[in-house]
Design a protein around this motif. Sequence first.
Motif, PDB file in Angstrom:
ATOM      1  N   ALA A 119       0.829  -1.209   0.000  1.00  0.00           N
ATOM      2  CA  ALA A 119       0.000   0.000   0.000  1.00  0.00           C
ATOM      3  C   ALA A 119       0.862   1.257   0.000  1.00  0.00           C
ATOM      4  N   ASP A 120       1.970   1.232   0.742  1.00  0.00           N
ATOM      5  CA  ASP A 120       2.885   2.377   0.753  1.00  0.00           C
ATOM      6  C   ASP A 120       3.412   2.663  -0.654  1.00  0.00           C
ATOM      7  N   LEU A 121       3.830   1.631  -1.349  1.00  0.00           N
ATOM      8  CA  LEU A 121       4.393   1.801  -2.688  1.00  0.00           C
ATOM      9  C   LEU A 121       3.333   2.286  -3.666  1.00  0.00           C
ATOM     10  N   ARG A 122       2.127   1.764  -3.554  1.00  0.00           N
ATOM     11  CA  ARG A 122       1.048   2.183  -4.449  1.00  0.00           C
ATOM     12  C   ARG A 122       0.656   3.636  -4.236  1.00  0.00           C
ATOM     13  N   ALA A 123       0.885   4.149  -3.031  1.00  0.00           N
ATOM     14  CA  ALA A 123       0.514   5.528  -2.720  1.00  0.00           C
ATOM     15  C   ALA A 123       1.517   6.541  -3.265  1.00  0.00           C
ATOM     16  N   LEU A 124       2.682   6.089  -3.688  1.00  0.00           N
ATOM     17  CA  LEU A 124       3.709   6.992  -4.214  1.00  0.00           C
ATOM     18  C   LEU A 124       3.447   7.312  -5.690  1.00  0.00           C
ATOM     19  N   PRO A 125       4.014   8.410  -6.205  1.00  0.00           N
ATOM     20  CA  PRO A 125       3.846   8.730  -7.629  1.00  0.00           C
ATOM     21  C   PRO A 125       4.323   7.577  -8.513  1.00  0.00           C
ATOM     22  N   GLN A 126       3.515   7.242  -9.508  1.00  0.00           N
ATOM     23  CA  GLN A 126       3.798   6.116 -10.388  1.00  0.00           C
ATOM     24  C   GLN A 126       4.295   6.602 -11.756  1.00  0.00           C
ATOM     25  N   THR A 127       5.254   5.885 -12.305  1.00  0.00           N
ATOM     26  CA  THR A 127       5.805   6.170 -13.625  1.00  0.00           C
ATOM     27  C   THR A 127       5.515   4.995 -14.545  1.00  0.00           C
ATOM     28  N   ARG A 128       5.124   5.290 -15.785  1.00  0.00           N
ATOM     29  CA  ARG A 128       4.835   4.242 -16.775  1.00  0.00           C
ATOM     30  C   ARG A 128       5.878   4.287 -17.877  1.00  0.00           C
ATOM     31  N   ILE A 129       6.467   3.132 -18.163  1.00  0.00           N
ATOM     32  CA  ILE A 129       7.476   3.000 -19.214  1.00  0.00           C
ATOM     33  C   ILE A 129       7.037   1.894 -20.162  1.00  0.00           C
ATOM     34  N   VAL A 130       7.116   2.154 -21.460  1.00  0.00           N
ATOM     35  CA  VAL A 130       6.793   1.141 -22.464  1.00  0.00           C
ATOM     36  C   VAL A 130       8.043   0.885 -23.296  1.00  0.00           C
ATOM     37  N   ARG A 131       8.636  -0.282 -23.117  1.00  0.00           N
ATOM     38  CA  ARG A 131       9.863  -0.646 -23.821  1.00  0.00           C
ATOM     39  C   ARG A 131       9.813  -2.118 -24.204  1.00  0.00           C
ATOM     40  N   ASP A 132      10.672  -2.512 -25.146  1.00  0.00           N
ATOM     41  CA  ASP A 132      10.840  -3.930 -25.431  1.00  0.00           C
ATOM     42  C   ASP A 132      11.523  -4.603 -24.246  1.00  0.00           C
TER      43      ASP A 132
END
Length: 249
Positions: A106-119
């Motif tokens: 839950a702590d990790l989910r509450a932090l700002p999330q970054t999305r990366i799309v790579r091979d």
Amino acid sequence: MNPEEPENEGTAQGEEKGRPIGRRVLLGTLGLGALGVAAAPTLQRGLEAFLASASDKDPTGLTELLPNGGGFRYYSVTSSVPRKNATTYRLKIDGLVDSPRTYTLADLRALPQTRIVRDVQCVTGWRVPSTPFEGVRLSELLDAAGVRKGAGAVRFTCFDGAYSESLTLDQARRADVLVALRMQDKDLGHSHGGPVRLYVAPMYFYKSAKWLSGITVTEDVKPGYWEERGYDVDAWVGRSNGRDDKPTS
């Protein structure tokens, strides 16, 4: 690597560690892979679910040779891996830091999330293009912990009880290195290293340790599980391990 990737290391106190069984040689792509390509989406999803479940119970490693509908192969260096969920999962950050901390899911989910799309590129040769990962940038967790002077590397351990990885501190601070909670727009499942794994986008997939349980800041790089068995510590796609794959993009 773990055809999905190499398995990881680090077990919570009181848990039985998985028994290391070594890396198996890939014998080739079996006919079931072709079935996955031609089958309807429902069959593909069923096949993926079956392989994920079977690989957890298969000490022979044969299920690891079967590509699932998503293009990944499953791999583990132990005969079994404990399962973690939102209640039992913990990620410990320690070592050369001012503020050691243990995060819940839950702590990790509450932090700002970054999305990366790579091979995703495995050092054994297979590639899964345009794979989305989402999570917390490792650099943000390191900044929150307060890295001490003299630190030069980060070591990762995992709750399978056998696997480990390392990055230099500069590598760990890259914007494309995540403590990942999601993959392919879904929460990370157990067979893909969930609920939390490392994702090092520009390196071969064995650097993206599954079942992440510990992040320890150290003075120097400590070779990980596969580096101790001959793989390159700096695992840049196309520029290491004697391979000339195209960089992940």
